[in-house]
Every structure is written in C-alpha cells, then in structure tokens.
Design a protein around this motif. Structure first.
Motif, PDB file in Angstrom:
ATOM      1  N   ALA A  31     -10.982 -31.773  47.428  1.00 30.20           N
ATOM      2  CA  ALA A  31     -10.917 -31.252  49.146  1.00 30.20           C
ATOM      3  C   ALA A  31     -12.014 -31.262  49.121  1.00 30.20           C
ATOM      4  O   ALA A  31     -12.649 -30.842  48.975  1.00 30.20           O
ATOM      5  CB  ALA A  31     -10.058 -30.060  49.441  1.00 30.20           C
ATOM      6  N   PRO A  32     -12.254 -31.286  51.118  1.00 31.45           N
ATOM      7  CA  PRO A  32     -13.433 -32.286  51.431  1.00 31.45           C
ATOM      8  C   PRO A  32     -14.275 -30.652  51.701  1.00 31.45           C
ATOM      9  O   PRO A  32     -15.505 -30.470  52.340  1.00 31.45           O
ATOM     10  CB  PRO A  32     -13.469 -33.004  52.312  1.00 31.45           C
ATOM     11  CG  PRO A  32     -11.963 -33.070  53.170  1.00 31.45           C
ATOM     12  CD  PRO A  32     -11.349 -32.626  51.768  1.00 31.45           C
ATOM     13  N   ASP A  33     -13.529 -29.203  52.073  1.00 36.32           N
ATOM     14  CA  ASP A  33     -13.966 -28.025  51.789  1.00 36.32           C
ATOM     15  C   ASP A  33     -13.937 -27.010  50.564  1.00 36.32           C
ATOM     16  O   ASP A  33     -14.276 -26.031  51.043  1.00 36.32           O
ATOM     17  CB  ASP A  33     -12.733 -27.573  52.969  1.00 36.32           C
ATOM     18  CG  ASP A  33     -10.791 -27.876  52.526  1.00 36.32           C
ATOM     19  OD1 ASP A  33     -11.130 -28.301  51.753  1.00 36.32           O
ATOM     20  OD2 ASP A  33     -10.600 -26.710  53.031  1.00 36.32           O
ATOM     21  N   ASN A  34     -13.843 -27.914  49.886  1.00 34.29           N
ATOM     22  CA  ASN A  34     -14.097 -27.507  48.657  1.00 34.29           C
ATOM     23  C   ASN A  34     -15.278 -27.691  48.222  1.00 34.29           C
ATOM     24  O   ASN A  34     -16.543 -28.484  48.034  1.00 34.29           O
ATOM     25  CB  ASN A  34     -13.194 -27.908  47.962  1.00 34.29           C
ATOM     26  CG  ASN A  34     -11.772 -26.624  47.551  1.00 34.29           C
ATOM     27  OD1 ASN A  34     -12.193 -25.487  48.368  1.00 34.29           O
ATOM     28  ND2 ASN A  34     -10.974 -27.285  46.687  1.00 34.29           N
ATOM     29  N   LEU A  73     -18.104 -18.813  40.054  1.00 35.69           N
ATOM     30  CA  LEU A  73     -18.032 -19.651  41.193  1.00 35.69           C
ATOM     31  C   LEU A  73     -18.219 -21.104  40.692  1.00 35.69           C
ATOM     32  O   LEU A  73     -17.562 -22.055  41.145  1.00 35.69           O
ATOM     33  CB  LEU A  73     -18.821 -19.396  42.412  1.00 35.69           C
ATOM     34  CG  LEU A  73     -18.849 -18.151  43.183  1.00 35.69           C
ATOM     35  CD1 LEU A  73     -19.985 -17.495  43.691  1.00 35.69           C
ATOM     36  CD2 LEU A  73     -17.615 -18.540  43.306  1.00 35.69           C
ATOM     37  N   ARG A  74     -18.541 -21.362  39.572  1.00 30.74           N
ATOM     38  CA  ARG A  74     -18.562 -22.877  39.125  1.00 30.74           C
ATOM     39  C   ARG A  74     -17.884 -22.819  38.525  1.00 30.74           C
ATOM     40  O   ARG A  74     -16.804 -24.120  38.790  1.00 30.74           O
ATOM     41  CB  ARG A  74     -20.427 -22.675  38.168  1.00 30.74           C
ATOM     42  CG  ARG A  74     -20.324 -24.015  37.817  1.00 30.74           C
ATOM     43  CD  ARG A  74     -21.790 -24.148  36.780  1.00 30.74           C
ATOM     44  NE  ARG A  74     -22.740 -23.342  38.077  1.00 30.74           N
ATOM     45  CZ  ARG A  74     -24.065 -21.990  37.272  1.00 30.74           C
ATOM     46  NH1 ARG A  74     -23.554 -21.171  36.236  1.00 30.74           N
ATOM     47  NH2 ARG A  74     -24.986 -21.642  38.509  1.00 30.74           N
ATOM     48  N   ALA A  75     -17.223 -22.177  38.021  1.00 34.78           N
ATOM     49  CA  ALA A  75     -16.129 -22.856  37.373  1.00 34.78           C
ATOM     50  C   ALA A  75     -14.870 -22.591  37.976  1.00 34.78           C
ATOM     51  O   ALA A  75     -14.491 -24.292  37.741  1.00 34.78           O
ATOM     52  CB  ALA A  75     -15.458 -21.505  35.936  1.00 34.78           C
ATOM     53  N   ARG A  76     -14.562 -22.374  39.317  1.00 34.30           N
ATOM     54  CA  ARG A  76     -13.766 -22.813  40.336  1.00 34.30           C
ATOM     55  C   ARG A  76     -14.381 -23.928  40.721  1.00 34.30           C
ATOM     56  O   ARG A  76     -13.711 -24.667  41.266  1.00 34.30           O
ATOM     57  CB  ARG A  76     -13.657 -21.442  41.058  1.00 34.30           C
ATOM     58  CG  ARG A  76     -13.114 -19.813  40.276  1.00 34.30           C
ATOM     59  CD  ARG A  76     -13.076 -19.007  41.413  1.00 34.30           C
ATOM     60  NE  ARG A  76     -12.907 -19.098  42.994  1.00 34.30           N
ATOM     61  CZ  ARG A  76     -12.798 -18.383  44.165  1.00 34.30           C
ATOM     62  NH1 ARG A  76     -13.802 -17.188  43.658  1.00 34.30           N
ATOM     63  NH2 ARG A  76     -12.130 -18.727  45.173  1.00 34.30           N
ATOM     64  N   ALA A  77     -15.639 -24.554  41.164  1.00 38.07           N
ATOM     65  CA  ALA A  77     -16.240 -25.247  41.956  1.00 38.07           C
ATOM     66  C   ALA A  77     -15.714 -26.277  40.954  1.00 38.07           C
ATOM     67  O   ALA A  77     -15.318 -28.014  41.261  1.00 38.07           O
ATOM     68  CB  ALA A  77     -17.683 -24.917  42.167  1.00 38.07           C
ATOM     69  N   LEU A 104     -12.687 -23.884  45.037  1.00 43.44           N
ATOM     70  CA  LEU A 104     -13.803 -23.136  45.782  1.00 43.44           C
ATOM     71  C   LEU A 104     -14.028 -23.222  47.225  1.00 43.44           C
ATOM     72  O   LEU A 104     -14.834 -24.494  46.764  1.00 43.44           O
ATOM     73  CB  LEU A 104     -15.012 -22.824  44.726  1.00 43.44           C
ATOM     74  CG  LEU A 104     -16.046 -22.030  45.116  1.00 43.44           C
ATOM     75  CD1 LEU A 104     -16.269 -20.832  45.590  1.00 43.44           C
ATOM     76  CD2 LEU A 104     -17.197 -22.230  44.475  1.00 43.44           C
ATOM     77  N   PRO A 105     -13.411 -22.771  47.639  1.00 44.47           N
ATOM     78  CA  PRO A 105     -13.632 -23.069  49.517  1.00 44.47           C
ATOM     79  C   PRO A 105     -15.147 -22.790  49.435  1.00 44.47           C
ATOM     80  O   PRO A 105     -15.914 -21.582  49.216  1.00 44.47           O
ATOM     81  CB  PRO A 105     -12.893 -22.013  50.336  1.00 44.47           C
ATOM     82  CG  PRO A 105     -11.869 -21.067  49.467  1.00 44.47           C
ATOM     83  CD  PRO A 105     -12.602 -21.718  47.615  1.00 44.47           C
ATOM     84  N   GLU A 164     -16.809 -19.812  51.429  1.00 47.43           N
ATOM     85  CA  GLU A 164     -16.823 -18.532  50.225  1.00 47.43           C
ATOM     86  C   GLU A 164     -18.812 -18.346  49.985  1.00 47.43           C
ATOM     87  O   GLU A 164     -19.491 -17.495  49.770  1.00 47.43           O
ATOM     88  CB  GLU A 164     -16.755 -18.655  49.105  1.00 47.43           C
ATOM     89  CG  GLU A 164     -15.292 -18.255  49.109  1.00 47.43           C
ATOM     90  CD  GLU A 164     -14.631 -17.008  47.673  1.00 47.43           C
ATOM     91  OE1 GLU A 164     -15.853 -17.599  46.692  1.00 47.43           O
ATOM     92  OE2 GLU A 164     -13.618 -18.140  47.024  1.00 47.43           O
ATOM     93  N   LEU A 165     -19.403 -19.858  50.544  1.00 45.16           N
ATOM     94  CA  LEU A 165     -20.859 -19.209  50.227  1.00 45.16           C
ATOM     95  C   LEU A 165     -21.766 -19.210  50.957  1.00 45.16           C
ATOM     96  O   LEU A 165     -23.030 -18.215  50.839  1.00 45.16           O
ATOM     97  CB  LEU A 165     -21.282 -20.809  49.776  1.00 45.16           C
ATOM     98  CG  LEU A 165     -20.541 -21.652  47.924  1.00 45.16           C
ATOM     99  CD1 LEU A 165     -21.169 -23.441  48.576  1.00 45.16           C
ATOM    100  CD2 LEU A 165     -20.643 -20.651  46.921  1.00 45.16           C
ATOM    101  N   ASP A 166     -21.253 -18.899  52.098  1.00 47.23           N
ATOM    102  CA  ASP A 166     -21.490 -18.442  53.317  1.00 47.23           C
ATOM    103  C   ASP A 166     -22.187 -16.850  52.979  1.00 47.23           C
ATOM    104  O   ASP A 166     -22.944 -16.328  53.923  1.00 47.23           O
ATOM    105  CB  ASP A 166     -20.700 -19.176  55.191  1.00 47.23           C
ATOM    106  CG  ASP A 166     -20.738 -20.153  54.894  1.00 47.23           C
ATOM    107  OD1 ASP A 166     -21.491 -21.043  54.296  1.00 47.23           O
ATOM    108  OD2 ASP A 166     -19.886 -20.635  55.883  1.00 47.23           O
TER     109      ASP A 166
END
Ligand SMILES: *Cc1c(COP(=O)(O)O)cnc(C)c1O
Length: 471
Positions: A7-10, A49-53, A58-59, A62-64
């Motif tokens: 999805a674009p927001d991931n 995070l990488r695994a979820r990405a 990974l929304p 969360e990176l912010d």
C-alpha cells in the motif's frame, strides 16, 4: 509491483535509515548510554522494521518517530527484570514475591555497608583475619540461649549442611510423618541423599512413637532429625514424638538430635493474637543439639539459614567443607545482623519489623483503607468492572501455620459482563502497571487484599494509568 510495499502508506525496506544515520539522530542517547548498547538496540530495531517492510506491513508514519522509539527501547533495556510489585494476594510472606520485607534498619545497614569495604572477615581488635560468624554469633546465642551459632545461605542449605556434617556416611532417622516436601525440589529424602546420609524412616504417616526411634538406633546411626511439618497439618488419629522426649533417646544412643523448624519465629507470636510457632529457644531447652530456621519467613529478615545449637554440633557444621560453599554473602549478612538486633527491643518489634506489622494489622484498619480507596478504584475500572469492599482471609504464607487465617479486608472487582476471561484480562492489566499489582481471582471476582498495602499512594498513583489501559 513494488516489492515489500503493498500500500502507498507502507514503507519499503529502502526507506529505512542506515544504522549510522539513526545513531547520529540519537546522539544524546548515545552520549548517555554509550555506543555498544544503543547500536545493538538500533540494529535489532531496524531488523524488525525491515522484516515488516518486506512483508509490506510497516506504516510509513512509524519511520517519523524512530529516534524516540530507539530511546524508549534503550531505556526499557536498562530496566531490571526484577521489580517492586504490590502484593495484594493476601499472603503476607509470599515465597514468589520475595518473602519478608526488610526493616528500615536492615535496609540502611545494607546500603551503608555493602557500598563500602567492611569488616566482614577482619578482626578490628587485632587487625588479623576474622570470621564472619563472629559478628553475629553472640547475638544469636543471646536471643536463642544457644551455645553456638552459624549462618548460611538459606534454611535448605542449613538442613543439607547439618545432615552432611553430622551424618554423612551414616544413618539419619526421620519419622515417616515428617518426610516433607517444601516447594520445588526440597524433599527430605532427596536432601538426605544429597547430604550422603542413609535415610531410615520410622513410624507411619500419621503416628510415630518413641519406641520406633529406639528400635532404629544402631551403631551406624549418625543423627536423629525432626522436621517441623510447617506447610501441612495431619489431623485426627496422630502421634509424633516431641523434641523433649526424643532428645534423651538420641543422647542415650550416642547421637545428636537436629530439628528443622522451617519458619522459626524468635518471639512468641501468640502475644499478638497470632498462632503460636515453635521457638528455637524452646527446642534448645528441650535438648536439641541443632536447630535450623529461615531468615526470611517469620523472622522478617533476608534470605538466610540460621543454625543454633551446642558447641560440639555447631562446631562440626562450621568446619565441614561444604560450609564455605553455602556461606551467607555480605548483603544478606548485613541485613540479618540489623534485623536480629531489633529483637533486642521486643516491645518495638511490631513497629520495626514490616512482616510482623503486616501480620498484626487489625481488620478494621484494613477495611477503613478499603473504604477510602473504593471510589477512586471504582472510577478507574468503570464501566467494565464494579468494585465493592469485602471481608477477606489473609494467610501468613511460606508454609508457616498453614491452616490459620487472618481476618482481613479488601476490594472485590467483578466484570459487568460476568465473563471469566474479562477478569483474567484485568489481572493482566494490573500486572502491567509500572508497579505491578498482584491480586487473586476467586469465584468470579478479582480480589485485592489490602493487608500488605500500608499506604494508599502506591496504588492510587497508578489509577490513571489503569483507567487508560482499560479504555
Ligand atoms: C521453608 C522451609 C525450609 C526451607 O527454608 P528456606 O529458607 O526457604 O531455604 C526447610 N524446612 C522447612 C520445614 C521449611 O518450612
């Protein structure tokens, strides 16, 4: 299709910052904790995070907040797993919750002595090497009437050491009614084996007589052992041989008598309306050569095993090589000495010893606290739970006086939907509070026995967190 980004927001794996960049953004955290810990946590965070990405889960948002996430992770990592909790179980000396609470005098002594060099094994009078037992032996002898005394790591160690020192390679006689198991792996037959003594059982489960001991005595006998059956009660057609009767039998057979009291109160608890426990001083007066008991049960001190008795028997125990491996370390040693000194002022014990203070708390006082807390607790758990003040029965705990109950009071929380699962969830939320609250579930209610809550604050200060968690 863009791999890992459904999805674009991931976020995609390539959106994750490099380790170095993240560490630079967390410079204050690195400055406080050092590179090793922060880098290790950062790596683990980025891996997760990488695994979820990669999975496209990974929304991007969360990176912010990665620097904050990392800082929180590092802080959490430095939190000890061992934490202060609120014991609202109703069991005062709770083995799973650390047993007795130390008196202020003991806490201060631990703080003062263990952060500094001390005379643990140094004779200040002569400047020569000393023995840690010398710091505490006079006091223990004065309090119990013993000729000699020593201390080890806990009462299990005291029993093991006593049997090994007095009966290794020989027979040790125990009544079948006293072959106890005291939680976990401490079972009398196994302890005998570990100590290298041959267990000789006499009598039956419910009845043992003097003649049973007499018949078992022989030239291979090294010791007679009595065990206080502290964590259960045999009722009905029973008989056991008390120490005063058994001591002359042991001594006529040329062997010592050792008794394991388990809890071992040093003062008569009946004076405060509590059930009476056998006292070490009474056991010694009855003729026992060795008496062992715990430091952190009714005594109200740190984990320790206390050994009092005759010069001959305690002397053998002290010299036995295993003693060195079981000796009491300086932290509990400092606490134990300070706790024992409080017994020189018996009139003040109820104030000075938290364990005794909690055990003797009047029900009316506990009920008044429950009334006081009711509105705030009710507001925090509404609307899913209702709360009422109830009369409860506390237990002494740690296997002491197993059949006796202390009239107490507390709060009973019920789920409005009446489902057990909801109560379990509430218990989880309570255990997840900054200072976990441990209650017990009984007959579709979560009970918080307030006997061990002396101040409302530790509970009231957490009610807003509780309310949020339940929202
Ligand atoms: C508790 C108990 C022990 C063990 O004492 P710890 O101090 O826990 O090692 C041994 N014997 C009896 C009878 C006990 O009640």
């Amino acid at each position: 299709m863009v791999h890992g980004s459904k999805a674009p927001d991931n976020a995609a794996p390539k959106d994750l910052p490099a380790l170095d960049k993240l560490l630079r953004e967390c410079a204050p955290v690195v400055a406080e904790h050092g590179h090793t810990l922060v880098a290790r946590e950062a790596r683990a965070l980025l891996d997760g995070l990488r695994a979820r990405a990669v999975a496209g889960e990974l929304p991007r948002a969360e990176l912010d907040t990665l620097p904050q996430t990392l800082a929180a992770r590092v802080t959490a990592r430095m939190q000890p797993h061992m934490r202060a909790v609120l014991n609202l179980t109703g069991t005062v000396i709770h083995t799973n919750l650390g047993r007795s609470l130390l008196a202020d005098a003991a806490l201060q002594q631990v703080l003062a002595l263990t952060g500094s060099p001390n005379n643990l094994e140094f004779d200040l009078a002569t400047g020569a090497r000393g023995d840690r037992d010398d710091l505490i032996e006079d006091l223990l002898c004065e309090l119990t009437g013993a000729e000699a005394a020593t201390v080890v790591n806990n009462n299990a160690a005291a029993v093991l050491l006593g049997i090994a020192a007095l009966a290794r390679g020989q027979e040790a006689i125990v009544s079948r009614g006293e072959l106890v198991e005291i939680g976990g792996a401490f079972r009398m037959p196994d302890v005998m084996a570990a100590a290298g003594a041959t267990l000789v059982e006499v009598g039956t489960t419910n009845r043992t007589h003097p003649r049973d001991y007499q018949a078992a005595l022989n030239p291979r006998t090294g010791l007679i052992v009595k065990v206080h059956t502290s964590n259960y009660a045999v009722q009905g057609f029973t008989a056991s041989v008390d120490e005063a009767t058994l001591a002359p039998i042991a001594h006529a057979g040329g062997v010592p008598l050792m008794t394991d009291l388990g809890s071992g109160a040093l003062v008569d608890l009946a004076q405060w309306g509590l059930p009476a426990e056998p006292l070490p001083q009474a056991m010694l007066a009855a003729g026992c050569d060795v008496v062992t008991f715990s430091g952190d049960k009714l005594l109200g001190g740190p984990q320790a095993g206390l050994i009092v008795g005759t010069k001959a028997a305690v002397g053998k125990i002290r010299k036995y090589p295993m003693k060195r491996a079981l000796r009491l370390s300086k932290l509990p040693f400092a606490a134990l000495e300070a706790t024992l000194r409080l017994y020189l002022r018996p009139e003040r014990l109820v104030q000075d010893l938290p364990t005794l203070r909690l055990l003797t708390r009047p029900q009316a006082q506990i009920a008044a606290l429950a009334q006081q807390l009711l509105p705030a607790v009710a507001a925090a758990v509404a609307p899913r739970f209702t709360v009422e003040v109830v009369a409860l029965q506390s237990q002494i705990g740690s296997g002491s006086l197993p059949v006796d109950r202390l009239p107490s009071a507390g709060l009973a929380l019920s789920a409005v939907d009446g489902r057990g699962r909801t109560l379990e969830a509430l218990a989880v939320v309570l255990r997840e509070l900054p200072r976990p609250v441990i209650g017990r579930i009984h007959e579709a209610r979560l009970l918080l026995d307030l006997r061990c809550l002396e101040e409302p604050m530790p509970l009231t200060s957490q009610l807003s967190v509780l309310k949020e968690s339940l929202a």
